[in-house]
Motif scaffolding. Structure first.
Motif, PDB file in Angstrom:
ATOM      1  N   ASN A  91       0.759  -1.260  -0.086  1.00  0.00           N
ATOM      2  CA  ASN A  91      -0.056  -0.073   0.079  1.00  0.00           C
ATOM      3  C   ASN A  91       0.889   1.273   0.147  1.00  0.00           C
ATOM      4  N   LYS A  92       2.125   1.211  -0.320  1.00  0.00           N
ATOM      5  CA  LYS A  92       3.173   2.130  -0.203  1.00  0.00           C
ATOM      6  C   LYS A  92       3.003   3.144   1.082  1.00  0.00           C
ATOM      7  N   ILE A  93       2.806   2.466   2.281  1.00  0.00           N
ATOM      8  CA  ILE A  93       3.042   3.072   3.384  1.00  0.00           C
ATOM      9  C   ILE A  93       4.263   2.960   4.264  1.00  0.00           C
ATOM     10  N   THR A  94       4.660   3.805   4.558  1.00  0.00           N
ATOM     11  CA  THR A  94       6.104   3.648   5.221  1.00  0.00           C
ATOM     12  C   THR A  94       5.987   4.085   6.744  1.00  0.00           C
ATOM     13  N   PRO A  95       6.117   3.481   7.586  1.00  0.00           N
ATOM     14  CA  PRO A  95       6.074   3.706   8.989  1.00  0.00           C
ATOM     15  C   PRO A  95       7.050   4.877   9.322  1.00  0.00           C
ATOM     16  N   LEU A  96       6.430   6.010  10.068  1.00  0.00           N
ATOM     17  CA  LEU A  96       7.714   6.907  10.407  1.00  0.00           C
ATOM     18  C   LEU A  96       7.873   7.006  11.805  1.00  0.00           C
ATOM     19  N   VAL A  97       9.044   7.725  12.229  1.00  0.00           N
ATOM     20  CA  VAL A  97       9.273   7.895  13.730  1.00  0.00           C
ATOM     21  C   VAL A  97       7.991   9.088  13.869  1.00  0.00           C
ATOM     22  N   GLY A  98       7.489   8.852  15.222  1.00  0.00           N
ATOM     23  CA  GLY A  98       6.228   9.587  15.544  1.00  0.00           C
ATOM     24  C   GLY A  98       4.930   9.015  15.292  1.00  0.00           C
ATOM     25  N   ARG A 117      22.798  10.273  11.980  1.00  0.00           N
ATOM     26  CA  ARG A 117      22.643   9.535  10.740  1.00  0.00           C
ATOM     27  C   ARG A 117      21.112   9.028  10.623  1.00  0.00           C
ATOM     28  N   HIS A 118      20.235   9.130  11.806  1.00  0.00           N
ATOM     29  CA  HIS A 118      18.986   8.381  11.792  1.00  0.00           C
ATOM     30  C   HIS A 118      18.088   9.369  12.736  1.00  0.00           C
ATOM     31  N   VAL A 119      16.667   9.198  12.297  1.00  0.00           N
ATOM     32  CA  VAL A 119      15.812   9.797  13.248  1.00  0.00           C
ATOM     33  C   VAL A 119      15.527   9.149  14.392  1.00  0.00           C
ATOM     34  N   GLU A 120      15.620   9.855  15.664  1.00  0.00           N
ATOM     35  CA  GLU A 120      15.218   9.081  16.809  1.00  0.00           C
ATOM     36  C   GLU A 120      14.429   9.998  17.906  1.00  0.00           C
ATOM     37  N   LEU A 121      13.390   9.766  18.447  1.00  0.00           N
ATOM     38  CA  LEU A 121      12.761  10.652  19.448  1.00  0.00           C
ATOM     39  C   LEU A 121      13.513  10.252  20.864  1.00  0.00           C
ATOM     40  N   MET A 122      13.861  11.331  21.408  1.00  0.00           N
ATOM     41  CA  MET A 122      14.592  11.106  22.756  1.00  0.00           C
ATOM     42  C   MET A 122      13.764  12.061  23.762  1.00  0.00           C
TER      43      MET A 122
END
Length: 293
Positions: A34-41, A202-207
């Motif tokens: 379905n062309k859905i990419t899970p994202l941070v958040g 290098r990547h997205v991360e919630l802290m």
């Protein structure tokens, strides 16, 4: 089914936080189909195979999302720009502000490395800060070295998902290290050859910082206005939006139209000339964009 929030995405894995527990998940094939990419958040529904591993089954509806950096459901964007090394850039800041405003994310302008600026440069930065405040933005001047202005940031991040974004080398990771010393994020000086920062994130991360969550994101220095149309642009400049209430014609683009409230405000000094120039440049860029089919 259990639910949680994606706080990190790395190497095909999504790290979902649920009740202070971290579950390492993969996305089901249905997302690719379905062309859905899970994202941070993202708020997600997942199936846990054990206490530490599982699969994401559903991504809840997003209130917003950014492509660069890839993150969803952001409450606030903390736009980090340095006074020097690299030098403060109003045009790059305005590009960030347009994207943030278009996605209905509250912006906060954070100018770093104030301790490195000369007296004359500090005066110029202070003038810019006052002009952006007059436009309706919150502006905080900081230094990771002296920790000046740091305490002003904490109330703004409480109970929010914030994204740190800005040009490479402006000190985003250094600022996060001051806000939460135990992070010990890697930092690098700017490249003397290229005149811009080396990418350290290098990547997205919630802290977790204070009572909020902040995303450190890979630095980048260009933004595309792919989804913004000409009629959307005025609303991405708060002071232009306000002045446009005095335009004679509905749908005024503030270029050649007569009796334009925005042009009158620029002529009277109510709107800085550089902000209006950036608006015109961005408007032309959108007009020149190849149509999508």
């Amino acid at each position: 089914m259990p639910e949680g929030k994606i706080v990190k995405a790395l190497s095909g894995f999504y790290y979902v936080l649920q009740n202070e527990e971290m579950i390492q998940c993969r996305g089901r094939g249905v997302f690719r189909k379905n062309k859905i990419t899970p994202l941070v958040g993202d708020e997600v529904v997942f199936q846990a195979e054990n206490e530490r591993e599982g699969y994401i089954l559903e991504v809840k509806e997003r209130k917003n999302e950014l492509v660069r950096p890839p993150i969803a459901n952001v409450d606030q964007a903390i736009l980090v720009f340095s006074a020097v090394e690299p030098n403060f850039s109003t045009v790059l800041l305005d590009r960030f502000l347009v994207l943030v405003e278009f996605n209905q994310i509250v912006p906060l302008i954070c100018i770093t490395k104030i301790d490195l600026a000369t007296s004359d440069h500090k005066l110029t930065i202070s003038e810019y800060a006052e002009q952006y405040k007059a436009a309706g933005y919150e502006v905080i001047l900081t230094s990771s070295e002296t920790e000046a202005g740091i305490e002003q940031l904490f109330p703004h991040v409480d109970n929010k998902i914030s994204v740190f974004a800005g040009q490479s080398g402006v000190g985003k990771s250094s600022l996060l290290n001051v806000l939460r010393p135990d992070l010990e994020l890697k930092t690098n000086d700017i490249s003397s050859h290229l005149g811009r920062g080396k990418h350290t994130t290098r990547h997205v991360e919630l802290m977790k910082i204070g009572n909020g969550l902040i995303a450190d994101t890979p630095g980048f220095s260009s933004l595309e206005f792919n989804n913004i149309e000409t009629e959307d642009l005025t609303s991405c400049f708060p002071e232009l939006q306000k002045a446009s209430e005095d335009c004679k014609f509905r749908g005024c683009l503030h270029v050649t139209e007569p009796k334009c409230g925005v042009k009158l405000a620029v002529e009277s000094g109510g709107i800085p000339a550089y902000r209006y120039k950036h608006y015109l440049d961005f408007l032309q860029e959108i007009k020149d964009r190849k149509p999508r089919y």
